[in-house]
Design a protein around this motif. Structure first.
Motif, PDB file in Angstrom:
ATOM      1  N   ILE A  71       0.899  -1.175   0.044  1.00 31.34           N
ATOM      2  CA  ILE A  71       0.017   0.236  -0.019  1.00 31.34           C
ATOM      3  C   ILE A  71       0.706   1.343   0.081  1.00 31.34           C
ATOM      4  CG2 ILE A  71      -1.757   1.462   1.480  1.00 31.34           C
ATOM      5  CD1 ILE A  71      -2.916  -1.363   2.418  1.00 31.34           C
ATOM      6  N   GLU A  72       1.854   1.328   0.803  1.00 32.66           N
ATOM      7  CA  GLU A  72       2.876   2.301   0.871  1.00 32.66           C
ATOM      8  C   GLU A  72       3.724   2.505  -0.191  1.00 32.66           C
ATOM      9  OE1 GLU A  72       3.039   2.450   5.678  1.00 32.66           O
ATOM     10  OE2 GLU A  72       4.853   2.076   4.713  1.00 32.66           O
ATOM     11  N   GLY A  73       3.851   1.539  -1.199  1.00 28.55           N
ATOM     12  CA  GLY A  73       4.554   1.621  -2.409  1.00 28.55           C
ATOM     13  C   GLY A  73       6.041   1.206  -2.167  1.00 28.55           C
ATOM     14  N   ARG A  74       6.456   0.448  -1.153  1.00 31.09           N
ATOM     15  CA  ARG A  74       7.646  -0.194  -0.839  1.00 31.09           C
ATOM     16  C   ARG A  74       7.868  -1.565  -1.310  1.00 31.09           C
ATOM     17  NH1 ARG A  74       7.838  -0.891   3.966  1.00 31.09           N
ATOM     18  NH2 ARG A  74       5.675   0.027   4.915  1.00 31.09           N
ATOM     19  N   TYR A  75       7.943  -1.887  -2.684  1.00 31.70           N
ATOM     20  CA  TYR A  75       7.843  -3.073  -3.280  1.00 31.70           C
ATOM     21  C   TYR A  75       8.947  -3.860  -2.924  1.00 31.70           C
ATOM     22  CZ  TYR A  75       4.038  -0.379  -5.928  1.00 31.70           C
ATOM     23  OH  TYR A  75       2.959   0.093  -6.132  1.00 31.70           O
ATOM     24  N   ASP A  76      10.106  -3.393  -2.879  1.00 35.08           N
ATOM     25  CA  ASP A  76      11.060  -3.959  -2.593  1.00 35.08           C
ATOM     26  C   ASP A  76      11.263  -4.788  -1.120  1.00 35.08           C
ATOM     27  OD1 ASP A  76      12.388  -3.267  -4.933  1.00 35.08           O
ATOM     28  OD2 ASP A  76      13.635  -1.657  -4.024  1.00 35.08           O
ATOM     29  N   GLU A  77      10.562  -4.193  -0.164  1.00 32.40           N
ATOM     30  CA  GLU A  77      10.302  -4.743   1.124  1.00 32.40           C
ATOM     31  C   GLU A  77       9.142  -5.784   1.087  1.00 32.40           C
ATOM     32  OE1 GLU A  77       8.825  -3.453   5.597  1.00 32.40           O
ATOM     33  OE2 GLU A  77       9.507  -1.767   3.963  1.00 32.40           O
ATOM     34  N   ALA A  78       8.200  -5.618   0.127  1.00 31.27           N
ATOM     35  CA  ALA A  78       7.027  -6.728   0.135  1.00 31.27           C
ATOM     36  C   ALA A  78       7.796  -8.043  -0.714  1.00 31.27           C
ATOM     37  CB  ALA A  78       6.015  -5.853  -0.815  1.00 31.27           C
ATOM     38  N   ARG A  79       8.491  -7.804  -1.517  1.00 30.33           N
ATOM     39  CA  ARG A  79       8.910  -9.044  -2.293  1.00 30.33           C
ATOM     40  C   ARG A  79       9.688  -9.657  -1.447  1.00 30.33           C
ATOM     41  NH1 ARG A  79       9.467  -5.303  -6.666  1.00 30.33           N
ATOM     42  NH2 ARG A  79      11.530  -4.746  -6.207  1.00 30.33           N
ATOM     43  N   GLN A  80      10.758  -8.933  -0.536  1.00 28.22           N
ATOM     44  CA  GLN A  80      11.394  -9.606   0.270  1.00 28.22           C
ATOM     45  C   GLN A  80      10.487 -10.644   1.204  1.00 28.22           C
ATOM     46  OE1 GLN A  80      13.721  -6.750   2.458  1.00 28.22           O
ATOM     47  NE2 GLN A  80      15.142  -6.370   0.295  1.00 28.22           N
ATOM     48  N   LEU A  81       9.643  -9.852   1.978  1.00 25.53           N
ATOM     49  CA  LEU A  81       8.629 -10.647   2.629  1.00 25.53           C
ATOM     50  C   LEU A  81       7.931 -11.908   2.021  1.00 25.53           C
ATOM     51  CD1 LEU A  81       7.147  -7.553   4.617  1.00 25.53           C
ATOM     52  CD2 LEU A  81       8.669  -9.285   5.824  1.00 25.53           C
ATOM     53  N   PHE A  82       7.735 -11.615   0.652  1.00 24.06           N
ATOM     54  CA  PHE A  82       6.950 -12.521  -0.054  1.00 24.06           C
ATOM     55  C   PHE A  82       7.926 -14.017  -0.026  1.00 24.06           C
ATOM     56  CE2 PHE A  82       3.730  -9.613  -1.676  1.00 24.06           C
ATOM     57  CZ  PHE A  82       2.856  -9.788  -0.850  1.00 24.06           C
ATOM     58  N   GLN A  83       9.357 -13.666  -0.397  1.00 19.91           N
ATOM     59  CA  GLN A  83      10.179 -14.589  -0.580  1.00 19.91           C
ATOM     60  C   GLN A  83      10.484 -15.346   0.700  1.00 19.91           C
ATOM     61  OE1 GLN A  83      11.852 -15.223  -3.597  1.00 19.91           O
ATOM     62  NE2 GLN A  83      12.446 -16.922  -2.431  1.00 19.91           N
ATOM     63  N   ARG A  84      10.522 -14.860   1.835  1.00 20.46           N
ATOM     64  CA  ARG A  84      10.592 -15.278   3.164  1.00 20.46           C
ATOM     65  C   ARG A  84       9.393 -16.308   3.301  1.00 20.46           C
ATOM     66  NH1 ARG A  84      11.019 -10.846   7.406  1.00 20.46           N
ATOM     67  NH2 ARG A  84      10.968 -12.793   8.882  1.00 20.46           N
ATOM     68  N   MET A  85       8.225 -15.958   3.012  1.00 18.23           N
ATOM     69  CA  MET A  85       6.965 -16.758   3.062  1.00 18.23           C
ATOM     70  C   MET A  85       7.081 -18.091   2.259  1.00 18.23           C
ATOM     71  SD  MET A  85       3.841 -14.294   3.902  1.00 18.23           S
ATOM     72  CE  MET A  85       4.341 -12.974   2.514  1.00 18.23           C
ATOM     73  N   ALA A  86       7.902 -17.624   0.998  1.00 21.95           N
ATOM     74  CA  ALA A  86       7.929 -18.730  -0.222  1.00 21.95           C
ATOM     75  C   ALA A  86       8.760 -19.788   0.297  1.00 21.95           C
ATOM     76  CB  ALA A  86       8.359 -18.145  -1.340  1.00 21.95           C
ATOM     77  N   GLY A 123       3.245 -17.062  -0.353  1.00 20.63           N
ATOM     78  CA  GLY A 123       4.526 -16.241  -0.882  1.00 20.63           C
ATOM     79  C   GLY A 123       4.543 -16.358  -2.351  1.00 20.63           C
ATOM     80  N   LEU A 124       4.211 -17.614  -2.985  1.00 24.02           N
ATOM     81  CA  LEU A 124       4.505 -17.562  -4.543  1.00 24.02           C
ATOM     82  C   LEU A 124       3.590 -16.947  -5.049  1.00 24.02           C
ATOM     83  CD1 LEU A 124       5.225 -21.485  -4.805  1.00 24.02           C
ATOM     84  CD2 LEU A 124       6.941 -19.595  -4.961  1.00 24.02           C
ATOM     85  N   ARG A 125       2.112 -16.631  -4.455  1.00 21.75           N
ATOM     86  CA  ARG A 125       1.310 -16.097  -5.025  1.00 21.75           C
ATOM     87  C   ARG A 125       1.496 -14.321  -5.225  1.00 21.75           C
ATOM     88  NH1 ARG A 125      -3.297 -14.810  -8.161  1.00 21.75           N
ATOM     89  NH2 ARG A 125      -4.537 -13.366  -7.198  1.00 21.75           N
ATOM     90  N   GLY A 126       2.254 -13.938  -4.064  1.00 24.49           N
ATOM     91  CA  GLY A 126       2.536 -12.422  -4.174  1.00 24.49           C
ATOM     92  C   GLY A 126       3.647 -12.419  -5.012  1.00 24.49           C
ATOM     93  N   LEU A 127       4.643 -13.271  -5.000  1.00 26.09           N
ATOM     94  CA  LEU A 127       6.004 -13.138  -6.061  1.00 26.09           C
ATOM     95  C   LEU A 127       5.322 -13.131  -7.345  1.00 26.09           C
ATOM     96  CD1 LEU A 127       8.419 -15.447  -4.481  1.00 26.09           C
ATOM     97  CD2 LEU A 127       8.613 -12.700  -4.426  1.00 26.09           C
ATOM     98  N   PHE A 128       4.253 -13.976  -7.691  1.00 22.61           N
ATOM     99  CA  PHE A 128       3.675 -13.914  -8.980  1.00 22.61           C
ATOM    100  C   PHE A 128       3.095 -12.690  -9.374  1.00 22.61           C
ATOM    101  CE2 PHE A 128      -0.215 -14.791 -11.513  1.00 22.61           C
ATOM    102  CZ  PHE A 128       0.230 -15.031 -12.728  1.00 22.61           C
ATOM    103  N   VAL A 129       2.194 -12.060  -8.509  1.00 20.95           N
ATOM    104  CA  VAL A 129       1.441 -10.907  -8.677  1.00 20.95           C
ATOM    105  C   VAL A 129       2.470  -9.799  -9.005  1.00 20.95           C
ATOM    106  CG1 VAL A 129      -0.087  -9.126  -7.655  1.00 20.95           C
ATOM    107  CG2 VAL A 129      -0.728 -11.654  -7.466  1.00 20.95           C
ATOM    108  N   GLU A 130       3.625  -9.592  -8.182  1.00 25.81           N
ATOM    109  CA  GLU A 130       4.687  -8.750  -8.367  1.00 25.81           C
ATOM    110  C   GLU A 130       5.200  -8.953  -9.753  1.00 25.81           C
ATOM    111  OE1 GLU A 130       5.475  -5.856  -6.383  1.00 25.81           O
ATOM    112  OE2 GLU A 130       3.382  -6.457  -5.805  1.00 25.81           O
ATOM    113  N   ALA A 131       5.543  -9.867 -10.123  1.00 28.88           N
ATOM    114  CA  ALA A 131       6.426 -10.127 -11.362  1.00 28.88           C
ATOM    115  C   ALA A 131       5.462  -9.833 -12.543  1.00 28.88           C
ATOM    116  CB  ALA A 131       6.846 -11.633 -11.335  1.00 28.88           C
ATOM    117  N   THR A 132       4.220 -10.308 -12.496  1.00 27.56           N
ATOM    118  CA  THR A 132       3.162  -9.726 -13.546  1.00 27.56           C
ATOM    119  C   THR A 132       2.968  -8.259 -13.589  1.00 27.56           C
ATOM    120  OG1 THR A 132       2.142 -11.698 -13.279  1.00 27.56           O
ATOM    121  CG2 THR A 132       0.810 -10.067 -14.429  1.00 27.56           C
TER     122      THR A 132
END
Length: 545
Positions: A135-150, A159-168
């Motif tokens: 929401i705050e636009g800090r996409y790098d931090e969000a991708r790191q958190l999704f990677q930890r969840m994956a 985590g894979l769902r979040g990484l897929f959405v970000e890559a798309t």
């Protein structure tokens, strides 16, 4: 259910105790006890009652001692549960705030939840942090958190769902494909992963891998049997189309498998017929097309059936069209197939009758264009040809392959707009620049046939109708009189054809005639003016030599 069993057990216990006391009371007796030189004697019922009271007192004392002994642990557990409840309340509030787009409240609730609940024991805290970062636009931090969840087996799918959405979102389609395939491999029951993987494999033409993934979804009960069979038939048809040129036998087998799963799939039948045609097995090709024609009449099936043998004459194609009509009578496409074949064979009367019947059944652009072709080939009457052309302009468009607003000339296995599988359907396009004047109902065809102007008659003029009979010799062609429909402003037109030039005779007399309107109104030619608008203007004259 458990509460009912407890109540029944309680009543059964009370009933058993009461029955026991009643049994003892019905059998009186004495009981005594000698201890240290003294003898204690009492009734049996009193002794039993005292024994039960002693047992209950011991149990109550044991409960009291146990409560006092475990009270510190109970107090700690009480405060721990209270703290956990407060943490889950903060976590719930934060997730609601993140869903509503309130990043400030979501971040504050995340910090409070971390202070009340251990983050390693509750993965939802990382989910809340990732949502707040997005929401705050800090996409790098969000991708790191999704990677930890994956990396965590418990939260791998999220985590894979979040990484897929970000890559798309970033347009990294290759990375998105890898995340989707990883998720589909570990969990084929995930709809988003299976859908994305199917889309990528279909775009790459990996039909066998797509079919294998579809079978895994069916085993995992993600798709019901009917939907899975339909999608598998579409994939097999796409595979058969790719195999048709290089491997006709494989294309035939794939198309036949698709027809077993979906009997009304027109593209599969056409591919199977083409494969049989390449093997010079025209009989089986015709059988396949006839079977799908009984299920779903389609113009592409009719075209493939009529053109199945390249050496057929127009009369042979007309016979095949008659067979199609016999298989599916009173059908719009059956009538059109017979009308077009009859036109090619030169049977104009039959072509007109079938085309008019089709126009009465469904008012479409194609049938009016066909009637215009028949009119041009049979009579050449420009007035009637213009009438049918005008009806074609007003009529709705013919059916086409349409998917998500995209109109295609040929069937495709997936939509080029959304990537959805089995998206193309045979229907009328709705994205016309201008809507049709007519709605395409059968009554429109009746109106169009009723408004058809009559055919212009051609007759030979009598000699007394000529103004100058002496100007015509035996070698001069007779003038032609065109009879127009009666109208107050319409007059017969007399046109003198050009006379053959004699070798010694002088030039023939020039004849001057007036061009009158078609059907009581001026034609579409802007050079011809309406006499009703201006009576003073001179009429346009045409000199024929």
């Amino acid at each position: 259910m458990r509460t009912t069993l407890k109540v029944l057990f309680f009543f059964a216990l009370i009933l058993g105790i009461g029955y026991g006391f009643s049994w003892v009371a019905d059998r009186p007796g004495d009981i005594w006890l000698e201890w240290q030189g003294q003898r204690y004697q009492t009734d049996l019922i009193v002794a039993v009652t005292a024994l039960v009271a002693v047992i209950m007192a011991v149990m109550l004392l044991w409960w009291l001692l146990r409560t006092i002994w475990t009270s510190p642990h109970s107090m700690r557990r009480f405060f721990r549960a209270r703290k956990r409840d407060r943490g889950y309340q903060a976590l719930s509030t934060g997730l609601i705030a993140a869903g509503a787009g309130n990043a400030v409240l979501a971040r504050r609730m995340s910090a409070r939840a971390r202070g009340l609940i251990r983050a390693d024991q509750e993965p939802l805290i990382m989910v809340l942090d990732a949502q707040a970062a997005l929401i705050e636009g800090r996409y790098d931090e969000a991708r790191q958190l999704f990677q930890r969840m994956a990396d965590d087996p418990e939260t791998r799918e999220l985590g894979l769902r979040g990484l897929f959405v970000e890559a798309t979102r970033l347009g990294a389609h290759e990375a998105a494909r890898q995340y989707a395939e990883t998720a589909a491999e570990h969990a084929p029951y995930l709809p988003w992963a299976a859908k994305a993987t199917l889309e990528y494999r279909c775009r790459a033409g990996h039909w066998d891998d797509a079919v294998r993934l579809l079978d895994q979804q069916r085993i995992a009960n993600v798709l019901d049997r009917h939907e899975a069979d339909r999608l598998k038939a579409v994939l097999l048809t796409a595979k058969a189309e790719d195999q048709l040129e290089a491997e006709p036998t494989g294309a035939r087998d794939s198309a036949l498998k698709a027809l077993k799963l979906a009997k009304d799939l027109v593209p599969a039948a056409i591919v199977a017929a083409k494969a049989y045609q390449r093997e010079d097995n025209l009989r089986k090709a015709a059988n396949v097309l006839e079977q799908v024609w009984r299920q779903e009449p389609h113009p592409e099936v009719a075209q493939a059936y009529l053109r199945l043998r390249s050496g057929d004459s127009a009369v042979d194609r007309l016979k095949k069209a008659d067979k199609l009509e016999a298989l599916k009578p009173n059908n719009y496409y059956s009538l059109l197939a017979v009308a077009e074949a009859a036109l090619d064979a030169g049977e104009f009367g039959r072509a007109r009758a079938k085309a008019e019947a089709a126009a009465r059944m469904a008012s479409r652009e194609r049938v009016y264009l066909l009637l215009a072709d028949i009119e041009e080939a049979e009579t050449g009457d420009q007035g009637r040809i213009r009438h049918w052309m005008g009806q074609a302009l007003k009529a709705p468009r013919d059916e086409s392959w349409v998917a998500d607003g995209y109109v295609s000339e040929r069937w495709l296995p997936m939509s080029p707009v959304t990537g959805r599988l089995d998206a193309f359907t045979w229907k009328m396009p709705v994205n016309q620049l201008e809507g049709p004047v007519e709605d395409g109902s059968p009554s429109d065809g009746e109106k169009a046939l009723a408004a058809l102007p009559p055919v212009a008659k051609v007759a030979v003029a009598e000699p007394e109708q000529m103004k100058d009979a002496e100007a015509f010799t035996s070698e001069t062609p007779a003038p032609i009189v065109i009879e127009q429909p009666k109208h107050p402003e319409t007059k017969p037109v007399t046109v003198a054809p050009p006379a053959p030039k004699p070798t010694t005779a002088p030039e023939a007399t020039k004849t001057e005639t007036i061009i009158e309107p078609f059907f009581g109104r001026p034609p579409d030619d802007p050079g011809v003016k309406d006499p009703a608008r201006s009576d003073t203007e001179p009429k346009t004259r045409l000199k024929l030599f």
